[in-house]
Design an enzyme around this catalytic site. Structure first.
Site, PDB file in Angstrom:
ATOM      1  N   ARG A  81     -29.412  -9.408 -45.810  1.00  0.00           N
ATOM      2  CA  ARG A  81     -30.034 -10.204 -44.740  1.00  0.00           C
ATOM      3  C   ARG A  81     -29.748  -9.520 -43.409  1.00  0.00           C
ATOM      4  NH1 ARG A  81     -27.566 -15.010 -41.727  1.00  0.00           N
ATOM      5  NH2 ARG A  81     -29.337 -15.616 -40.466  1.00  0.00           N
ATOM      6  N   HIS A 125     -32.011 -13.704 -34.055  1.00  0.00           N
ATOM      7  CA  HIS A 125     -30.564 -13.904 -34.117  1.00  0.00           C
ATOM      8  C   HIS A 125     -30.026 -13.709 -32.693  1.00  0.00           C
ATOM      9  CE1 HIS A 125     -26.925 -13.729 -36.990  1.00  0.00           C
ATOM     10  NE2 HIS A 125     -26.406 -13.706 -35.771  1.00  0.00           N
ATOM     11  N   GLU A 170     -29.034 -20.027 -36.598  1.00  0.00           N
ATOM     12  CA  GLU A 170     -28.124 -20.883 -35.841  1.00  0.00           C
ATOM     13  C   GLU A 170     -28.675 -21.261 -34.461  1.00  0.00           C
ATOM     14  OE1 GLU A 170     -24.299 -18.952 -35.799  1.00  0.00           O
ATOM     15  OE2 GLU A 170     -24.098 -19.064 -37.962  1.00  0.00           O
ATOM     16  N   ASN A 299     -25.055 -21.751 -42.888  1.00  0.00           N
ATOM     17  CA  ASN A 299     -23.974 -20.855 -42.469  1.00  0.00           C
ATOM     18  C   ASN A 299     -22.740 -21.716 -42.288  1.00  0.00           C
ATOM     19  OD1 ASN A 299     -26.119 -19.112 -42.275  1.00  0.00           O
ATOM     20  ND2 ASN A 299     -25.891 -18.680 -40.099  1.00  0.00           N
ATOM     21  N   TYR A 301     -18.353 -21.848 -41.738  1.00  0.00           N
ATOM     22  CA  TYR A 301     -17.066 -21.182 -41.516  1.00  0.00           C
ATOM     23  C   TYR A 301     -15.901 -22.157 -41.563  1.00  0.00           C
ATOM     24  CZ  TYR A 301     -19.810 -17.108 -40.361  1.00  0.00           C
ATOM     25  OH  TYR A 301     -20.672 -16.050 -40.462  1.00  0.00           O
ATOM     26  N   GLU A 376     -24.591 -17.342 -44.464  1.00  0.00           N
ATOM     27  CA  GLU A 376     -23.409 -16.696 -43.864  1.00  0.00           C
ATOM     28  C   GLU A 376     -22.168 -17.444 -44.300  1.00  0.00           C
ATOM     29  OE1 GLU A 376     -23.131 -16.212 -39.617  1.00  0.00           O
ATOM     30  OE2 GLU A 376     -25.211 -15.544 -39.491  1.00  0.00           O
TER      31      GLU A 376
HETATM   32  O1  IFM Z   1     -20.943 -13.109 -35.967  1.00  0.00           O
HETATM   33  C1  IFM Z   1     -21.449 -14.395 -36.043  1.00  0.00           C
HETATM   34  C2  IFM Z   1     -22.917 -14.374 -36.425  1.00  0.00           C
HETATM   35  O2  IFM Z   1     -23.661 -13.608 -35.542  1.00  0.00           O
HETATM   36  C3  IFM Z   1     -23.486 -15.765 -36.450  1.00  0.00           C
HETATM   37  N1  IFM Z   1     -22.660 -16.664 -37.217  1.00  0.00           N
HETATM   38  C4  IFM Z   1     -21.244 -16.644 -37.017  1.00  0.00           C
HETATM   39  C5  IFM Z   1     -20.714 -15.236 -37.064  1.00  0.00           C
HETATM   40  C6  IFM Z   1     -19.193 -15.217 -36.853  1.00  0.00           C
HETATM   41  O3  IFM Z   1     -18.866 -15.761 -35.623  1.00  0.00           O
END
Ligand code: IFM
Length: 476
Positions: A81, A125, A170, A299, A301, A376
């Site tokens: 991607r 992006h 995002e 995405n 985290y 992500e």
């Molecule tokens: O690096 C970023 C990415 O560009 C978008 N999502 C989160 C990642 C980590 O912060």
């Protein structure tokens, strides 16, 4: 809940990929007709990024893409991607395309296909052409129409060879960090502009999806990637539940409401009524935004933990999105962000795979029948080569294992998750943090730009090859 017993095996068709984005890796910012994007301007503005770092060279992927694709093939990746730099394709953000810019992506895609790697294109992006920001940026409605024109250009150029399409990455970050807290480009700190930008990003998604479909073969799929948060209240106290509701609306509902259901959440409109009457949502916009999707990208985290607060407690937020005296969250001074428990990555983000499982199950309920991709997931650590030049990153292996096991558990619980893109293939420019935070499975020596797969890359390669997660302590 305990993770499933090992071995953790995935369905045979599960896609094992890695992700990057244009400004974070390409470099070559002045080549082949490219003009500045908001990230060129922002990163060259003193004080905006750590150490004044920028993406002028980044990891020079523009010139090294063949080697990078060869690396992906060595790692056995099934999918890649990446995003397109709008400023390379349509330097002023409007008008005819620059073929030299598109040619780079044609070559990249052909190289991927020749190695049996499925390309997945993200159109946007975060790197808006600077001329469009000068004309008002995302708070202005016209930017959505410009995006649809750009989407059509790229769809026409690559639609014959790329099947997986993602309109926006995002949009929350583009709007809330770009126009709210100002820690991202263009660095504006205007609460109402944040909400206007969100609506126009939604509109851009809808118009862009329609434009793509008007020029592409019907077999191609159109999705978008949301950094949907798992928002948890600190307690079941009604005030804390209301705080979580508000942040959930501002983080998630503001996008998935119109995109999946054709309406902004009523609670969002009420919570923001002191700031805006949403009169920039014109007749027909919600229908334009609510296009059928072929898939949804998530995405993930770390989760968020919030409570109600009173005015004295309000102030800069520990919400993990960078330091600013301006909150990214409009109309949310009555919400306090708390440190989430658990071990942390180098970003200070707590490691909690249950948040990913929760998110997947939420969207399985919100959008039944819609295929999901984790577009992500990954972690930054302070990686360093050892005396023999090898880079051992057991923390990242543990992170990936935990999150992939959570994905597998969600599949077992009935979710239709079709694939996973590790963030990121390479160490790269981590926006306002510059090059300090390394998210790559592949280490990049920034002095020589040499690439060295970390042990996590070998671990992930084995998972991709076998469809089963290796043990966390297997030696690579
Ligand atoms: O690096 C970023 C990415 O560009 C978008 N999502 C989160 C990642 C980590 O912060």
């Amino acid at each position: 809940m305990p993770e499933p017993m090992t071995p953790v095996s995935f369905p045979p068709a599960f896609l094992w990929g890695a992700a990057t984005s244009a400004y974070q890796i390409e470099g070559a910012v002045r080549e082949d007709g490219r003009t500045p994007s908001i990230w060129d301007t922002f990163s060259h503005t003193p004080g905006k990024t750590a150490g004044g770092e920028h993406g002028d060279i980044a990891v020079d992927h523009y010139h090294r893409y063949r080697d990078d694709v060869a690396l992906m093939a060595d790692l056995g990746l099934g999918a890649y991607r990446f995003s397109i730099s709008w400023s390379r394709v349509q330097p002023t953000g409007r008008g005819p395309a620059v073929q030299r810019g598109l040619d780079f992506y044609r070559r990249l895609v052909d190289e991927l296909l020749a190695k049996g790697i499925k390309p997945a294109v993200t159109l946007y992006h975060w790197d808006l052409p600077q001329e469009l920001e000068d004309a008002g940026g995302w708070p202005e409605r016209d930017t959505a129409y410009r995006f649809a024109e750009y989407a059509q250009i790229v769809g026409e150029a690559l639609g014959d060879r790329v099947e997986q399409w993602i309109t926006l990455n995002e949009p929350w970050c583009s709007a809330f960090l770009g126009y709210g807290s100002g820690v991202h480009a263009p660095g504006r700190t205007e609460p109402v502009a944040t909400l206007r930008a969100s609506h126009h990003l939604n509109l851009a998604h809808g118009l862009g999806a329609t434009a793509l479909r008007s020029v592409m073969p019907a077999r191609n799929t159109v999705a978008l990637s949301l950094n949907s948060s798992t928002v948890r209240p600190v307690s079941q106290d009604p005030a804390d539940l209301a705080a979580a509701r508000k942040i959930d609306d501002l983080a998630n509902g503001i996008y998935h409401g119109p995109i999946l259901h054709g309406a902004y959440p009523a609670t969002l409109l009420t919570a923001t009524e002191q700031l805006t009457d949403w009169s920039y949502v014109l007749d027909g916009d919600l229908a334009a935004i609510n296009q059928p999707l072929d898939a949804l990208g998530l995405n993930y985290y770390t989760p968020a933990l919030v409570s109600a607060t009173d005015a004295e407690q309000a102030g800069p937020r520990a919400d993990g999105h960078g330091a600013s005296e301006h909150s990214p969250w409009p109309a949310a001074d009555d919400v306090l962000f708390h440190q989430t428990p658990g071990e942390r990555t180098a970003m200070g983000w707590s490691i909690d795979p249950t948040g990913l499982h929760e998110l997947i199950m939420r969207y399985t309920r919100e959008a039944p029948g819609l295929p999901l991709y984790i577009t992500e997931n990954g972690a930054a650590y302070d990686d360093k080569p050892d005396s023999e030049g090898r880079v051992h990153d057991p923390e990242r292996i543990a992170y990936l294992h935990g999150h992939l096991a959570a994905v597998r558990r969600a599949i077992a619980d009935g979710a239709d998750v079709r694939g996973y893109y590790l963030w990121s293939l390479l160490d790269n420019f981590e926006w306002a943090y510059g090059y300090e935070k390394r998210f790559g499975a592949v280490y990049v020596d920034y002095a020589t730009l040499t690439r060295t797969p970390k042990s996590s890359a070998h671990w992930y390669a084995k998972a991709a090859r076998t469809g089963t997660l290796p043990e966390v302590d297997e030696v690579f």
